[in-house]
Design a protein around this motif. Structure first.
Motif, mmCIF file in Angstrom:
data_model
loop_
_atom_site.group_PDB
_atom_site.id
_atom_site.type_symbol
_atom_site.label_atom_id
_atom_site.label_comp_id
_atom_site.label_asym_id
_atom_site.label_seq_id
_atom_site.Cartn_x
_atom_site.Cartn_y
_atom_site.Cartn_z
ATOM 1 N N THR A 1 99.602 4.118 92.450
ATOM 2 C CA THR A 1 100.948 4.616 92.190
ATOM 3 C C THR A 1 101.325 5.587 93.301
ATOM 4 O O THR A 1 100.627 6.574 93.515
ATOM 5 N N LEU A 2 102.400 5.268 93.991
ATOM 6 C CA LEU A 2 102.838 6.113 95.104
ATOM 7 C C LEU A 2 104.178 6.737 94.769
ATOM 8 O O LEU A 2 104.982 6.112 94.067
ATOM 9 N N ASP A 3 104.385 7.962 95.248
ATOM 10 C CA ASP A 3 105.753 8.442 95.093
ATOM 11 C C ASP A 3 106.608 7.784 96.181
ATOM 12 O O ASP A 3 106.092 7.174 97.107
ATOM 13 N N GLU A 4 107.926 7.891 95.994
ATOM 14 C CA GLU A 4 108.841 7.083 96.802
ATOM 15 C C GLU A 4 108.660 7.337 98.300
ATOM 16 O O GLU A 4 108.567 6.408 99.100
ATOM 17 N N LYS A 5 108.578 8.598 98.652
ATOM 18 C CA LYS A 5 108.485 8.963 100.058
ATOM 19 C C LYS A 5 107.207 8.393 100.664
ATOM 20 O O LYS A 5 107.204 7.840 101.765
ATOM 21 N N ALA A 6 106.113 8.539 99.888
ATOM 22 C CA ALA A 6 104.823 8.040 100.349
ATOM 23 C C ALA A 6 104.894 6.538 100.565
ATOM 24 O O ALA A 6 104.386 6.014 101.558
ATOM 25 N N TYR A 7 105.554 5.855 99.631
ATOM 26 C CA TYR A 7 105.647 4.397 99.717
ATOM 27 C C TYR A 7 106.337 3.983 101.006
ATOM 28 O O TYR A 7 105.856 3.111 101.733
ATOM 29 N N TYR A 8 107.484 4.628 101.293
ATOM 30 C CA TYR A 8 108.235 4.215 102.470
ATOM 31 C C TYR A 8 107.482 4.533 103.756
ATOM 32 O O TYR A 8 107.541 3.789 104.717
ATOM 33 N N ARG A 9 106.743 5.672 103.736
ATOM 34 C CA ARG A 9 105.976 6.003 104.926
ATOM 35 C C ARG A 9 104.899 4.947 105.158
ATOM 36 O O ARG A 9 104.708 4.456 106.278
ATOM 37 N N LEU A 10 104.223 4.567 104.080
ATOM 38 C CA LEU A 10 103.145 3.582 104.188
ATOM 39 C C LEU A 10 103.696 2.237 104.655
ATOM 40 O O LEU A 10 103.128 1.555 105.513
ATOM 41 N N LYS A 11 104.839 1.874 104.069
ATOM 42 C CA LYS A 11 105.431 0.575 104.392
ATOM 43 C C LYS A 11 105.799 0.524 105.873
ATOM 44 O O LYS A 11 105.529 -0.456 106.566
#
Lengths: 558, 107
Positions: A15-25
Motif C-alpha cells: 500500500t503506497l500513499d499517492e505521492k509515493a506511488y507517482y514517484r515510484l511509477k
C-alpha cells in the motif's frame, strides 16, 4: 487525509500513499526508457522490481503498513537514479531518449486525435493555445486546416507505451529551459571575461544581463497570462451571449410562428416535418459550437484541464454531427424539390369592337361563406370538405396585337423536382377569365389543391389588343400590373392604374395624364408662381404683390 | 579531471570478476551479492548490478533458479556455470597480473 494506492510488486501486495506511488511509477518509467535498447530489458526490470519489493518488505516488517514517499525516495537512492545507472553500465547511447523529445499524439489529452496535445508537449506550450490556433486557422483557411489535421493525425504516431510518453514529454524547450541555457552562456561569457582578469566587471555584466533577462521573461509571462485572460473572457462572453441570443430568438420565433396556421407552414416544405423538431435541430446545430467555445474559454481562465468530461464532449459532438447531417439532407431535398420549372400556355381570342373602351375588372373567387385561414397574402379555404390554397402571384402585361382581335395568353408556372410533377402542378392552377360586353372579368386569385404545395406557382397574363384600342385600367389592378408594360409616360406598375390608355405604335399612350410642374416663390414682395404642363405647351404665371393679382396664361402649338 | 569518474571506471572493470567470484563458492541470490559488493565498497548504487547479472547470464557464465522466501518476494538464486568457472579463472589470473603490475609501479 491522504489517498493510498494498492499495488503488486513481484507478486507482493503493497500500500503506497499517492505521492509515493507517482514517484515510484515515474522511476520505473524512466528505467523502462533507459533500458529500452538493452538486451534482456524485461529481466533487468523484473530484477529491479523484485529488489524494490524486498526493500519495501523490510519496511513492512517494521510495522510500517503504508509505504511513504520518504521510503520510496530512500529506495531509489539505494538503487540509484537512472543517470547513475548510465555512468556505470555503458548505456550512454540509451541516455539519449531521455533528452530528445519526439512528436507523438497524446491520446490522454485529446479533443479529436490528440494532435494538439502532442504538439503542446513538443513545443512546451499548453495544448489550449494550439487548439485555439487550430480554431483560428479553421475559420481563416475555410476548413483547409481539416486536411492538414487529418494528415498530421495519420502521420504522427500515438504515444502508446510509457516509453513513448516519456519521449513525448522529454525535456521541453520551455521558457525556463531557455533561461537556463542563456544563463549558461552568460556564465561562459563572464568566465572568459574573468580569464582576462576583469573579474568585477564580468560579474557586473553577468548580473545586469541576468536581471534584464529575468525582467523580460517576467514581462513575457505576464503578457501571456493577460492575453489568456482576455481571450478567455471574450470567448465566454461571446459564446454565452450567442447562446442567450439563440434562446431568445427561438422564444420569439416560436411566438411568431404560432400565429401562422399550420397548413400554411407546411405548404412550403416538401415533407411535413413538425416545426418543434426542425427548430430543435437548428438550435442544436447553432448552439453546440458555442457550448464548446464556452468550455474553451473557461479552460483558459481556470487553467483546469476539462470543464466538460470526455463523454459529454463526445455526446455533444455526436448530436451536433447528426443535426448537421439532418439539415444538409433537408436542404438538399428542399433545393431539389424546386429544381424544375414548368410553364403551361393557354390562349383565348375575342373579336374587338373598335369603338369600345376595354375595361379590366377583378373577380374575387373566394366566397364569403366558406372557412378561410389567412396569413399575410396566403389563404386557405375549405370548400365541401376540400382544402384549397389561394395565391395572388398574378402579373398582367398589355401589348399590341398583330391583328384586330383581342387575345389573352395565360401562362401558368410551377416548380417541382421532376418535369412531370412540375407540369402536373402547373396544370392544376385554376384561374378563370370572362370577357363580355367589352369587359374582362379576371380572377384576382388563382387556386390549387393543398397537396400541390407551395411550389412557386404563378400566373403571367398577356393581354394583346389591336392598335387604336382604348383600355381603362382601374386602380384596383395596380398591384397586378407588370413592370414592363410599354407606355409613353415610362410608368411602371402602380402608376399605370387609374388612367385611360390607347394602344398606339406598340405602346400605350395616356389620354388623361395631364401633369404640371411648378415653382413658387414667397417673400416680402408677395407670392409668385409659375406652372407649366409636361411638354411645355401650356403655362400659367400668377403674381400677387402690392400691385394686386396678376395672372398670365400662354399656349403654344405643339 | 573527474576523479569520481575514474574511480567508477576502475570499479566497472572488475565488477564482473567480483560477481563471478562471490557466486563461485555457493549459489546466492541478488541481495546477498549486493551485500557483499557493497561491503567491499565496489558498488555505489544497487541498480548497476542488474544489467551486469543479465549480461553474464546471457553470456552463459551463470544461471539461476527461483526460490520462495518467507519474508519477501521470491528470490533468484544465481549459480556459476562451467563456462563461468573458466572465465573466472582467466579473469582472476589477469587481475593478479594487473594488481602485481600496478603495485610494482606504485612501489
Amino acid at each position: 487525509m491522504n489517498k493510498t494506492i494498492n499495488i503488486h510488486l513481484a507478486k507482493m501486495p503493497f500500500t503506497l500513499d499517492e505521492k509515493a506511488y507517482y514517484r515510484l511509477k515515474k522511476y520505473l518509467d524512466q528505467l523502462n526508457v533507459l533500458f529500452e535498447k538493452t538486451e534482456g530489458k524485461e529481466e533487468i526490470l523484473e530484477d529491479i522490481e523484485v529488489r524494490i519489493a524486498e526493500l519495501f518488505a523490510e519496511h513492512k516488517q517494521q510495522k510500517e503498513e503504508i509505504i511513504t514517499d520518504e521510503i520510496v525516495r530512500a529506495v531509489i537512492d539505494t538503487l540509484g537514479a537512472p543517470e547513475e545507472f548510465v555512468d556505470e553500465t555503458e548505456q550512454e547511447k540509451n541516455a539519449q531518449p531521455l533528452r530528445t523529445r519526439k512528436l507523438y499524439r497524446d491520446t490522454d489529452d485529446r479533443f479529436i486525435g490528440g494532435v494538439a496535445g502532442g504538439m503542446s508537449h513538443y513545443f512546451g506550450i499548453e495544448s489550449v493555445w494550439i487548439r485555439l490556433l487550430f480554431l483560428l486557422l479553421l475559420f481563416s483557411s475555410i476548413g483547409g486546416i481539416v486536411f492538414i489535421y487529418i494528415l498530421l493525425w495519420i502521420l504522427i504516431p500515438e504515444a502508446v507505451t510509457t516509453a513513448d510518453k516519456l519521449k513525448m514529454r522529454g525535456e521541453p524547450v520551455n521558457v525556463g529551459n531557455i533561461k537556463k541555457k542563456i544563463k549558461e552562456e552568460l556564465d561562459q561569457v563572464s568566465d572568459t571575461v574573468k580569464g582576462v582578469d576583469y573579474e568585477n566587471l564580468g560579474d557586473k555584466v553577468k548580473e545586469k544581463s541576468k536581471t534584464i533577462f529575468d525582467l523580460g521573461l517576467k514581462g513575457l509571462n505576464i503578457m501571456l497570462k493577460l492575453i489568456r485572460v482576455v481571450v478567455g473572457v471574450l470567448l465566454i462572453f461571446w459564446s454565452s451571449m450567442s447562446i442567450i441570443a439563440l434562446i431568445i430568438s427561438v422564444f420569439i420565433g416560436t411566438i411568431f410562428t404560432s400565429f401562422i396556421p399550420h397548413e400554411l407552414l407546411t405548404q412550403s416544405t416538401t415533407y411535413d416535418i413538425p416545426l418543434p423538431i426542425l427548430i430543435t435541430t437548428i438550435v442544436l446545430l447553432a448552439g453546440i459550437p458555442f457550448v464548446f467555445l464556452f468550455s474553451l474559454g473557461s479552460r483558459l481562465l481556470s487553467y483546469r484541464k476539462n470543464i466538460m468530461g470526455r463523454s459529454t464532449q463526445l455526446f455533444l459532438g455526436g448530436i451536433w454531427f447528426v443535426a448537421l447531417l439532418a439539415i444538409i439532407t433537408l436542404a438538399i431535398i428542399e433545393s431539389e424539390s424546386k429544381a424544375i420549372t414548368f410553364e403551361t400556355r393557354n390562349q383565348q381570342s375575342w373579336a374587338s369592337q373598335p369603338q369600345d373602351t376595354l375595361r379590366l375588372q377583378r373577380n374575387n373567387p373566394i366566397e364569403a361563406a366558406v372557412t378561410t385561414t389567412y396569413f399575410n397574402d396566403e389563404r386557405i379555404i375549405t370548400k365541401d370538405g376540400q382544402q384549397f390554397r389561394f395565391g395572388d402571384r398574378i402579373r398582367l402585361n398589355i401589348v399590341q396585337n398583330t391583328n384586330d382581335s383581342i387575345q389573352l395568353v395565360t401562362i401558368k408556372s410551377a416548380k417541382a423536382w421532376s418535369q412531370d410533377k412540375a407540369q402536373f402542378r402547373a396544370e392544376n392552377i385554376e384561374h378563370e377569365v370572362d370577357f363580355y360586353d367589352g369587359t374582362f372579368l379576371i380572377d384576382q386569385y388563382w387556386r390549387t389543391a393543398l397537396e400541390n404545395k407551395s411550389a412557386g406557382q404563378k400566373i403571367k397574363l398577356r393581354l394583346k389588343i389591336p392598335e387604336g384600342k382604348y383600355v381603362w385600367i382601374d386602380d384596383e389592378w395596380a398591384k397586378y400590373l407588370d413592370r414592363k408594360i410599354p407606355n409613353d409616360q415610362n410608368y411602371s406598375r402602380y402608376n399605370l392604374a387609374g388612367h385611360l390608355w390607347k394602344m398606339e405604335d406598340k405602346q400605350l399612350v395616356c389620354h388623361d395624364c395631364e401633369h404640371f410642374e411648378g415653382a413658387a416663390k414667397i417673400d416680402e414682395n408677395g407670392v409668385e408662381m409659375d406652372i407649366k404642363n409636361r411638354g411645355n405647351t401650356k403655362s400659367i404665371h400668377v403674381n400677387l404683390n402690392e400691385d394686386g393679382l396678376q395672372i398670365t396664361t400662354e399656349e403654344k402649338e405643339k | 579531471m573527474n576523479i569520481d569518474n575514474t574511480k567508477a571506471q576502475m570499479r566497472k572493470g572488475i565488477l564482473e570478476l567480483c560477481i563471478l567470484a562471490t557466486i563461485s563458492q555457493k549459489p546466492q541470490y541478488s541481495s546477498e551479492i549486493l551485500t557483499q559488493l557493497k561491503a567491499a565498497k565496489l558498488l555505489v548504487v544497487e541498480g548497476t548490478l542488474y544489467p551486469l547479472l543479465t549480461r553474464l547470464k546471457n553470456a552463459k557464465l551463470l544461471e539461476y533458479h527461483w526460490e520462495e522466501s518467507n519474508s519477501g518476494p521470491p528470490r533468484k538464486y544465481f549459480k556459476i556455470t562451467a563456462k563461468g568457472k573458466e572465465t573466472l579463472k582467466e579473469l582472476t589470473l589477469s587481475w593478479e597480473n594487473l594488481a602485481n603490475a600496478v603495485q610494482e609501479i606504485l612501489d
